[in-house]
Write an enzyme that holds these catalytic residues in place. Structure first.
Site, PDB file in Angstrom:
ATOM      1  N   HIS A  76       0.935  -5.154  -6.917  1.00  0.00           N
ATOM      2  CA  HIS A  76       0.319  -4.418  -5.858  1.00  0.00           C
ATOM      3  C   HIS A  76      -1.044  -4.995  -5.138  1.00  0.00           C
ATOM      4  CE1 HIS A  76      -2.834  -3.013  -8.451  1.00  0.00           C
ATOM      5  NE2 HIS A  76      -2.036  -2.818  -9.079  1.00  0.00           N
ATOM      6  N   ASP A  78      -3.558  -3.695  -3.876  1.00  0.00           N
ATOM      7  CA  ASP A  78      -5.089  -3.428  -3.870  1.00  0.00           C
ATOM      8  C   ASP A  78      -5.838  -3.472  -5.101  1.00  0.00           C
ATOM      9  OD1 ASP A  78      -3.362  -1.537  -4.811  1.00  0.00           O
ATOM     10  OD2 ASP A  78      -4.497   0.394  -4.637  1.00  0.00           O
ATOM     11  N   ASP A 115      -6.800  -6.983 -12.292  1.00  0.00           N
ATOM     12  CA  ASP A 115      -5.648  -5.820 -12.191  1.00  0.00           C
ATOM     13  C   ASP A 115      -5.350  -5.636 -10.764  1.00  0.00           C
ATOM     14  OD1 ASP A 115      -4.394  -3.545 -12.336  1.00  0.00           O
ATOM     15  OD2 ASP A 115      -5.761  -2.381 -13.238  1.00  0.00           O
ATOM     16  N   GLU A 145      -1.590   1.091  -4.499  1.00  0.00           N
ATOM     17  CA  GLU A 145      -1.172   1.527  -5.975  1.00  0.00           C
ATOM     18  C   GLU A 145      -2.125   2.463  -6.569  1.00  0.00           C
ATOM     19  OE1 GLU A 145      -0.250   1.070 -10.411  1.00  0.00           O
ATOM     20  OE2 GLU A 145      -1.806   0.549  -9.169  1.00  0.00           O
ATOM     21  N   GLU A 146      -3.210   2.005  -6.448  1.00  0.00           N
ATOM     22  CA  GLU A 146      -4.372   2.383  -7.343  1.00  0.00           C
ATOM     23  C   GLU A 146      -4.908   3.851  -7.031  1.00  0.00           C
ATOM     24  OE1 GLU A 146      -5.150   1.361 -10.304  1.00  0.00           O
ATOM     25  OE2 GLU A 146      -5.208  -1.004 -10.147  1.00  0.00           O
ATOM     26  N   ASP A 169       2.286  -6.137 -13.776  1.00  0.00           N
ATOM     27  CA  ASP A 169       0.986  -5.328 -13.704  1.00  0.00           C
ATOM     28  C   ASP A 169       0.595  -4.970 -15.182  1.00  0.00           C
ATOM     29  OD1 ASP A 169      -1.136  -4.091 -12.690  1.00  0.00           O
ATOM     30  OD2 ASP A 169       0.171  -2.180 -11.988  1.00  0.00           O
ATOM     31  N   HIS A 457     -10.564  -1.314 -14.292  1.00  0.00           N
ATOM     32  CA  HIS A 457     -11.398  -0.224 -13.532  1.00  0.00           C
ATOM     33  C   HIS A 457     -12.589  -0.148 -13.912  1.00  0.00           C
ATOM     34  CE1 HIS A 457      -7.095   1.832 -12.907  1.00  0.00           C
ATOM     35  NE2 HIS A 457      -6.665   0.344 -12.913  1.00  0.00           N
TER      36      HIS A 457
END
Length: 485
Positions: A76, A78, A115, A145-146, A169, A457
């Site tokens: 992904h 983002d 990530d 995606e996030e 991922d 994150h």
């Protein structure tokens, strides 16, 4: 970026350095998308975007491998934007600043974006490196995606030509994923009433910060502190000894990140200053004793405030704090089918107190649909007791494990032949897009692999440099050994 140029494998690290230099938080991926499209055009690679902005790039098979099963590498575009409170950084305009710290690559005060930036870089590196042997190849890069898997939700049928999809991922080298949790958002909205501030009151902001934070799925079993929950507990305890008014409460920034900071503004009579300080000191000791072993940097700070908001009425204050304090958070249940894996959880990600209402936004994850439904029902029932309403949205399916998956078996064989040991076959308690891909492409045989990434994150995010090399060897080895169609 010169540091990354020294790392192996190339061009993966050079591509990742470029990704870091182009801001790409969720909903702001367009500059990176345009760069990748121009990059593909320079190399004469077929490329196209769909209606939601996903990118598909195709590369012809290595000569002699045209009869292999077509493969799609997927990542992904983002990244999650999180920074330390004392870091000045605008994720929409400022580049990520990676640096090497021993065996790890980190970022200065922010999330690194490994990530899923490393996975994206690896897919593009396969396209760039003609020495990598492969059959008919596609690279699929999805949007946003996030923040809700918007690209995966919008993926159209009859676009991909691949029969095998390799998702990049995952975040633990040596583990191969064959399934993942689904998720759903739940927003509980509580009406509140306000009243004028008592005359002569002292205003103080209470800031709880210094928590580690992390991925609300992959790290939820670790028992890390949740700033929203901890500050609610502090305020409930404070109300037992200080007759304060609550003016504001805000905590967390993303539903899929364990919140690291929360702040509340309170007001009380100057005559209760001593009781307030005593209660705050007691709360600090409690946090040190309970959260300290895992969140050793947790602090509770006080500072003079000057809010222009009216205060919540006593009843609204108590209802809000009791609701937040009682809202479940963390692991709900471990799986009976996959030992050691979380089945169902929730993360109280964002809490905000507005003029007329409070909102509690939670991300619920589960390996089974009924698990999501159970937690939504729990939050709904709890909210109704407080006079609140709960709405669920954005549900996405999990990826159901297929123990007979041919690509899973081939990946396991390649890993063992390369490294002389068996990998761990896992189901991850996080949201991968694979479950959504099954709707338009039910025939896809899928597997997920990746390097070791810790602290995703959160500003503690780091990627183990050596594991990237191992991941690259597995990925390229797997592409070389994809069976004949």
């Amino acid at each position: 970026m010169s540091e990354l140029s020294k790392l192996s494998p190339q061009p993966l690290w050079d591509i990742f350095a470029t990704i870091c230099s182009i801001p790409h938080p969720s909903y702001h991926e367009e500059a990176l998308a345009q760069h990748i499209l121009a990059w593909a055009n320079e190399r004469g690679l077929w490329n196209e975007r769909d209606a939601v902005g996903n990118i598909l790039i195709r590369k012809a098979a290595t000569p002699g491998m045209e009869n292999r099963t077509p493969v799609a590498l997927q990542a992904h575009l983002d990244m999650v934007p999180q920074k330390n409170n004392d870091t000045v950084h605008d994720f929409t305009t400022d580049p990520i600043q990676p640096y090497i710290d021993g065996e790890w690559l980190k970022a200065r005060g922010t999330t690194l974006g490994a990530d899923n930036g490393i996975g994206m870089a690896s897919a593009l590196a396969v396209l760039a490196d003609d020495s990598v042997e492969h059959g008919p190849l596609e690279v699929l890069l999805t949007m946003t995606e996030e923040a809700g898997m918007e690209g995966a939700f919008g993926l159209q049928a009859n676009w991909l030509q691949a029969d095998i999809l390799i998702n990049t991922d995952s975040e633990e080298e040596g583990e191969i994923y064959m399934g993942c949790a689904g998720g759903i958002d739940a927003v509980t909205t509580l009406p509140v009433q306000r009243e004028p501030l008592a005359e002569g009151s002292v205003q103080v902001s209470l800031t709880l910060k210094g928590l580690r934070g992390g991925h609300s799925g992959a790290n939820i079993h670790m028992g890390l502190g949740n700033a929203n929950k901890l500050l609610a507990r502090v305020l409930v305890t404070l109300s037992k000894s200080v007759n304060y008014q609550l003016l504001g409460f805000n905590g967390g920034t993303l539903r899929n990140a364990i919140p690291r900071e929360a702040v509340a503004t309170v007001a009380f009579s100057p005559s209760q200053q001593a009781e307030f300080e005593q209660a705050v000191n007691a709360a600090r000791q409690l946090l040190k004793n309970e959260a300290g072993p895992k969140d050793e940097n947790v602090v509770l700070l006080t500072e003079t405030a000057d809010s222009q908001h009216e205060a919540l009425t006593r009843n609204s204050r108590d209802t809000f704090l009791r609701l937040l304090n009682a809202t479940p958070n963390g692991v709900v249940r471990f799986s009976d089918v996959v030992p050691g894996v979380v089945e169902t959880s929730l993360n109280v990600g964002i809490v905000s107190l507005n003029d007329s209402h409070a909102e509690i936004l939670s991300l619920i994850r589960s390996l089974i649909d009924s698990g999501k439904e159970y937690v939504v029902d729990t939050l709904t029932s709890l909210g109704e007791l407080a006079g609140a309403t709960t709405e669920a949205s954005g549900s996405y399916p999990g990826w159901e494990p297929d123990k007979d998956s041919p690509i899973m078996a081939r990946t396991r064989e390649i890993y063992q032949s390369l490294f002389g040991k068996m990998p761990d076959i896992q189901v991850i308690h996080a949201g991968l897009e694979c479950g959504l891909f099954k709707k338009p492409y039910p025939h896809l045989d899928m597997v997920s692999i990746g390097p070791t990434i810790t602290g995703p994150h959160s500003p503690d995010e780091q990627v183990h440099i050596g594991s990237v090399d191992l991941y690259w060897k597995l990925l390229t080895g797997l592409l070389k050994e994809v069976p004949v169609k």
